[in-house]
Design a protein around this motif. Structure first.
Motif, mmCIF file in Angstrom:
data_model
loop_
_atom_site.group_PDB
_atom_site.id
_atom_site.type_symbol
_atom_site.label_atom_id
_atom_site.label_comp_id
_atom_site.label_asym_id
_atom_site.label_seq_id
_atom_site.Cartn_x
_atom_site.Cartn_y
_atom_site.Cartn_z
ATOM 1 N N ASP A 1 -2.416 3.834 6.078
ATOM 2 C CA ASP A 1 -1.831 4.457 7.274
ATOM 3 C C ASP A 1 -0.412 3.925 7.497
ATOM 4 N N TYR B 1 1.592 2.649 5.301
ATOM 5 C CA TYR B 1 2.451 3.129 4.205
ATOM 6 C C TYR B 1 3.025 4.511 4.544
ATOM 7 N N ILE B 2 2.189 5.405 5.039
ATOM 8 C CA ILE B 2 2.642 6.751 5.402
ATOM 9 C C ILE B 2 3.525 6.700 6.653
ATOM 10 N N GLU B 3 3.114 5.926 7.645
ATOM 11 C CA GLU B 3 3.851 5.872 8.913
ATOM 12 C C GLU B 3 5.240 5.258 8.766
ATOM 13 N N GLU C 1 7.298 5.683 6.204
ATOM 14 C CA GLU C 1 8.084 6.398 5.199
ATOM 15 C C GLU C 1 9.549 6.530 5.600
ATOM 16 N N ALA D 1 6.270 11.820 6.727
ATOM 17 C CA ALA D 1 5.325 12.053 5.637
ATOM 18 C C ALA D 1 3.952 12.366 6.217
ATOM 19 N N SER D 2 3.188 13.107 5.447
ATOM 20 C CA SER D 2 1.785 13.351 5.790
ATOM 21 C C SER D 2 0.978 13.283 4.499
ATOM 22 N N ARG D 3 -0.324 13.065 4.632
ATOM 23 C CA ARG D 3 -1.167 13.003 3.436
ATOM 24 C C ARG D 3 -2.460 13.760 3.669
ATOM 25 N N GLN E 1 -7.388 12.391 0.636
ATOM 26 C CA GLN E 1 -7.350 10.981 0.241
ATOM 27 C C GLN E 1 -8.711 10.530 -0.289
ATOM 28 N N ARG F 1 0.685 13.915 -0.914
ATOM 29 C CA ARG F 1 1.614 13.563 0.159
ATOM 30 C C ARG F 1 2.673 14.648 0.273
#
Length: 160
Positions: free
Chosen positions: A36, A38-40, A42, A95-97, A100, A115
């Protein structure tokens, strides 16, 4: 007497199993929190850098580029990010994913996901020729416990 020893062995085995399951559940929670973050982060590469091990390997692109010095790699990414911000400081980048899949194997974990990197220029950026852009990628992240904390030790990104 023999019955007590057997019962004690079963109790000890059951206790060990319960502790093992709880430890794995805690590790999965920690790994998911790391993903979480890592994505937040970006759009905040300094914060994202704190999630990485110093010796993280980074592979990206087609043809692929492989970087084994995380400090140099993050400086390169920050340079590109800073140029984008200079060109349009009021743009939005996030970013969004999805899809997963995460597996934890003791002190190591692997995650795979799709992603999307989304760039939305400001009105000024649009007037200067910028446009909305979404880059879709396939990402594999390998994580390991480093000094008791989960860190990203390998990232592989391919175009989707």
């Amino acid at each position: 007497m023999k019955l007590n020893k057997i019962r004690n062995i079963y109790v000890l085995a059951l206790f060990s199993l319960i502790i093992s399951i709880n430890t794995r559940a805690d590790d999965m929670d920690d790994v998911l929190a790391l993903l979480d973050a890592y994505i937040e982060t970006e759009s905040d590469l300094m914060a994202q850098n704190a999630l990485m091990s110093e010796d993280r390997i980074f592979i990206i692109g087609a043809p692929a580029m492989r970087m084994t010095d995380n400090k140099t790699n993050m400086m390169r990414q920050m340079h590109v990010n800073n140029r984008s911000e200079e060109m349009d400081p009021n743009s939005i980048y996030y970013a969004s994913r999805e899809d997963q899949i995460v597996r934890v194997y003791g002190d190591a974990a692997v995650a795979s996901f799709r992603r999307s990197l989304n760039f939305l220029p400001s009105a000024e950026g649009m007037r200067n020729g910028m446009s909305n852009n979404t880059t879709r990628q396939l990402v594999t992240v390998v994580m390991a416990k480093v000094d008791g904390d989960w860190k990203i030790v390998h990232t592989h990104i391919s175009p989707a």
